[in-house]
Design an enzyme around this catalytic site. Structure first.
Site, PDB file in Angstrom:
ATOM      1  N   ASN A 225       0.667  -3.547   7.762  1.00  0.00           N
ATOM      2  CA  ASN A 225      -0.649  -3.050   8.163  1.00  0.00           C
ATOM      3  C   ASN A 225      -1.565  -4.222   8.478  1.00  0.00           C
ATOM      4  OD1 ASN A 225      -2.243  -3.785   5.688  1.00  0.00           O
ATOM      5  ND2 ASN A 225      -0.683  -2.467   4.754  1.00  0.00           N
ATOM      6  N   ASP A 294       1.878   3.217   1.782  1.00  0.00           N
ATOM      7  CA  ASP A 294       2.133   4.447   1.031  1.00  0.00           C
ATOM      8  C   ASP A 294       3.609   4.830   1.082  1.00  0.00           C
ATOM      9  OD1 ASP A 294      -0.508   4.856   0.223  1.00  0.00           O
ATOM     10  OD2 ASP A 294      -1.030   5.656   2.199  1.00  0.00           O
ATOM     11  N   LYS A 304      20.583  -6.292  11.495  1.00  0.00           N
ATOM     12  CA  LYS A 304      19.522  -6.010  12.462  1.00  0.00           C
ATOM     13  C   LYS A 304      19.835  -4.736  13.257  1.00  0.00           C
ATOM     14  CE  LYS A 304      17.110  -8.195  16.254  1.00  0.00           C
ATOM     15  NZ  LYS A 304      17.191  -9.216  17.285  1.00  0.00           N
ATOM     16  N   PRO A 320       5.166   3.831  -5.105  1.00  0.00           N
ATOM     17  CA  PRO A 320       4.333   4.162  -6.270  1.00  0.00           C
ATOM     18  C   PRO A 320       2.880   3.775  -5.988  1.00  0.00           C
ATOM     19  CG  PRO A 320       5.653   2.190  -6.676  1.00  0.00           C
ATOM     20  CD  PRO A 320       6.102   2.747  -5.354  1.00  0.00           C
ATOM     21  N   ASP A 321       1.951   4.542  -6.533  1.00  0.00           N
ATOM     22  CA  ASP A 321       0.538   4.177  -6.420  1.00  0.00           C
ATOM     23  C   ASP A 321       0.220   3.249  -7.594  1.00  0.00           C
ATOM     24  OD1 ASP A 321      -2.317   4.117  -6.680  1.00  0.00           O
ATOM     25  OD2 ASP A 321      -2.402   5.838  -5.329  1.00  0.00           O
ATOM     26  N   ILE A 322       0.056   1.989  -7.279  1.00  0.00           N
ATOM     27  CA  ILE A 322      -0.103   0.963  -8.324  1.00  0.00           C
ATOM     28  C   ILE A 322      -1.388   1.198  -9.113  1.00  0.00           C
ATOM     29  CG2 ILE A 322      -0.273  -1.534  -8.760  1.00  0.00           C
ATOM     30  CD1 ILE A 322       1.159  -1.863  -5.967  1.00  0.00           C
ATOM     31  N   LYS A 352     -11.161  10.277  -4.838  1.00  0.00           N
ATOM     32  CA  LYS A 352     -10.174   9.283  -5.306  1.00  0.00           C
ATOM     33  C   LYS A 352     -10.542   8.726  -6.671  1.00  0.00           C
ATOM     34  CE  LYS A 352      -8.216   7.920  -1.075  1.00  0.00           C
ATOM     35  NZ  LYS A 352      -8.241   7.110   0.104  1.00  0.00           N
ATOM     36  N   LYS A 356      -7.653   9.439  -9.345  1.00  0.00           N
ATOM     37  CA  LYS A 356      -6.897   8.299  -9.891  1.00  0.00           C
ATOM     38  C   LYS A 356      -7.431   7.867 -11.263  1.00  0.00           C
ATOM     39  CE  LYS A 356      -5.630   6.436  -5.349  1.00  0.00           C
ATOM     40  NZ  LYS A 356      -4.906   5.355  -4.691  1.00  0.00           N
TER      41      LYS A 356
HETATM   42  O1  C5P Z   1      -5.133   6.407  -1.986  1.00  0.00           O
HETATM   43  P1  C5P Z   1      -5.543   5.187  -1.239  1.00  0.00           P
HETATM   44  O2  C5P Z   1      -4.383   4.418  -0.676  1.00  0.00           O
HETATM   45  O3  C5P Z   1      -6.634   5.383  -0.230  1.00  0.00           O
HETATM   46  O4  C5P Z   1      -6.203   4.274  -2.372  1.00  0.00           O
HETATM   47  C1  C5P Z   1      -6.645   2.992  -2.103  1.00  0.00           C
HETATM   48  C2  C5P Z   1      -6.707   2.246  -3.376  1.00  0.00           C
HETATM   49  O5  C5P Z   1      -5.515   2.382  -4.126  1.00  0.00           O
HETATM   50  C3  C5P Z   1      -6.842   0.764  -3.142  1.00  0.00           C
HETATM   51  O6  C5P Z   1      -7.559   0.229  -4.231  1.00  0.00           O
HETATM   52  C4  C5P Z   1      -5.390   0.293  -3.144  1.00  0.00           C
HETATM   53  O7  C5P Z   1      -5.293  -1.058  -3.492  1.00  0.00           O
HETATM   54  C5  C5P Z   1      -4.770   1.184  -4.186  1.00  0.00           C
HETATM   55  N1  C5P Z   1      -3.379   1.544  -3.941  1.00  0.00           N
HETATM   56  C6  C5P Z   1      -2.399   1.070  -4.786  1.00  0.00           C
HETATM   57  N2  C5P Z   1      -1.089   1.425  -4.600  1.00  0.00           N
HETATM   58  C7  C5P Z   1      -0.736   2.221  -3.581  1.00  0.00           C
HETATM   59  C8  C5P Z   1      -1.722   2.706  -2.703  1.00  0.00           C
HETATM   60  C9  C5P Z   1      -3.034   2.343  -2.896  1.00  0.00           C
HETATM   61  O8  C5P Z   1      -2.702   0.324  -5.715  1.00  0.00           O
HETATM   62  N3  C5P Z   1       0.526   2.546  -3.414  1.00  0.00           N
END
Ligand code: C5P
Length: 415
Positions: A225, A294, A304, A320-322, A352, A356
């Site tokens: 990105n 995501d 390749k 995973p959402d860290i 959010k 979260k």
């Molecule tokens: O849900 P969204 O991606 O919009 O959330 C953004 C926030 O969550 C940011 O602080 C980003 O660093 C964190 N994030 C994360 N792990 C992910 C996706 C987003 O820590 N997989």
């Protein structure tokens, strides 16, 4: 011998017989790859000529604060900013007393006040002067300010006495500097010039994520990105500036490690997740500024991918959402997230914050004509359970400073 490559050492020489050893010290430092500039007290010039140090360092030597010729070259403030570390060798009892009192009555003491670089002293004096309570009290004050004292050694002294007070040998000083810098994390990207100092976050351990992630498709391609990492890096720097001990977990960026910050490089979301979860137990504050992918390709291929077909379908799976994982820990740190939105910024950010389970969220609008990715400027709306603050469009470094202040305020006020 291990190098100290590119370290810019400002060497202050004060007036003791050990000043002659400082000449060799310049050579030893240069052998290790350091750039050295020398300043001397008036008394030091009675022991060794400035010309000696000029020849050994390859630069003019500063001896006076009010020297128009020297100020026309690299002036004293410039010199103070140039230094990565300041070393006073030998440091006499008089110099130590003046430094402890915060005096700026000559060039070396003025530079010490004018620099943010870490200060090292290699004391050298008669053993009785070393043992004197006044000297020991001055040293204790300096240590309390984070000054590192190297030595002195025990042994026979130039005056005929035996005891503590001999300056360490130049090679020992260089070894001690090297050991201290690596202990302070210099090898992992920490710049000890910003070792934790006073500030609202003094001693607070902060973990920050920044930059993009790269999710491999094959050995040469990835899904990425546009995050430059600038905002996260600026927040890490600003938190360190407020006294926090900062670890930055960074995706691939072109940015230099901020001063005083230890950096861990990762590439994928899974690596970032592991790096954060492995360290967050030791963190008081977690700021997630990374643009984490995501989704990742379900099965990156080993070779390749060839352009054989007219279409290529890649199967993606969720990462995973860290941030959510950290906030859901049994004893989470103070968690701050970011939300980059293209529309209904506040509404989505508040959702959010709740979903979260965050302490704070900093939201910004991204897209055409807005700040955000790959831009130097940004504007933020910062929300927490019962409050909000708006920061108008401004350079990211300034914005990060304001945000770090607000994080510090809310962190200090948190239960
Ligand atoms: O849900 P969204 O991606 O919009 O959330 C953004 C926030 O969550 C940011 O602080 C980003 O660093 C964190 N994030 C994360 N792990 C992910 C996706 C987003 O820590 N997989």
């Amino acid at each position: 011998m291990a190098p100290l490559p590119d370290v810019q050492v400002l060497l202050g020489v004060s007036g003791g017989i050990a000043a002659y050893k400082a000449a060799d010290l310049v050579r030893r430092l240069r052998e290790r790859g350091c750039a050295v500039r020398v300043v001397m007290t008036a008394a030091a010039t009675a022991f060794v000529s400035p010309l000696t140090f000029q020849a050994l360092s390859g630069h003019p030597v500063g001896t006076g604060l009010l020297d128009p010729a020297a100020e026309a070259g690299m002036g004293h403030i410039e010199l103070a900013r140039w230094a990565d570390l300041v070393l006073m060798a030998p440091a006499t009892a008089d110099l130590i007393a003046r430094l402890a009192a915060g005096l700026a009555d000559d060039l070396p003491t003025t530079l010490v006040l004018a620099t943010s670089a870490p200060l090292y002293l290699a004391p050298a004096m008669n053993q009785q002067m070393w043992r004197h309570p006044a000297t020991q009290e001055n040293l204790a004050r300096l240590r309390g300010r984070g000054v590192r004292i190297l030595g002195p050694a025990q042994g026979s002294q130039a005056c005929g006495d035996l005891g503590p007070g001999r300056m360490l040998e130049p090679t020992q000083i260089v070894e001690a500097l090297l050991a201290d810098r690596s202990a302070a994390g210099a090898e992992t990207g920490t710049d000890p010039r910003s070792a934790p100092g006073p500030g609202p976050l003094a001693g607070v351990r902060a973990l920050v994520t920044a930059g993009p992630t790269r999710e491999p498709l094959d050995p040469v391609r990835y899904l990425g990105n546009r995050s430059s990492g600038r905002m996260g890096y600026a927040v890490a720097a600003a938190l360190a500036g407020l006294g926090a001990v900062v670890t930055l977990v960074s995706g691939p960026t072109a940015l230099p490690t901020p001063a005083g910050v230890a950096r861990i490089d990762v590439e994928t979301a899974a690596e970032m997740h592991a790096a954060v979860l492995g360290r967050v137990g030791a963190a008081d504050l977690f700021v997630a500024a990374a643009a984490v992918a995501d989704y990742r390709p379900a099965a990156p291929v080993a070779q390749k991918i060839k352009k054989a077909d007219t279409q290529l379908i890649v199967h993606l799976v969720r990462n995973p959402d860290i941030l959510a994982a950290v906030a859901a820990l049994p004893d989470p740190p103070f968690t701050v997230g970011f939300a980059a939105e293209t529309e209904r910024v506040e509404e989505q950010a508040r959702t959010k914050l709740l979903a979260k389970g965050l302490c704070m969220i900093a939201a910004n609008q991204v897209g055409a004509e807005q700040g955000g990715f790959e831009r130097d400027e940004n504007a933020l709306i910062v929300l927490w359970a019962d409050g909000r603050r708006d920061f108008p469009m401004m350079p990211k470094t300034r914005l990060a400073g304001e945000l770090a202040q607000l994080i510090a305020e809310r962190y200090v006020a948190s239960p």
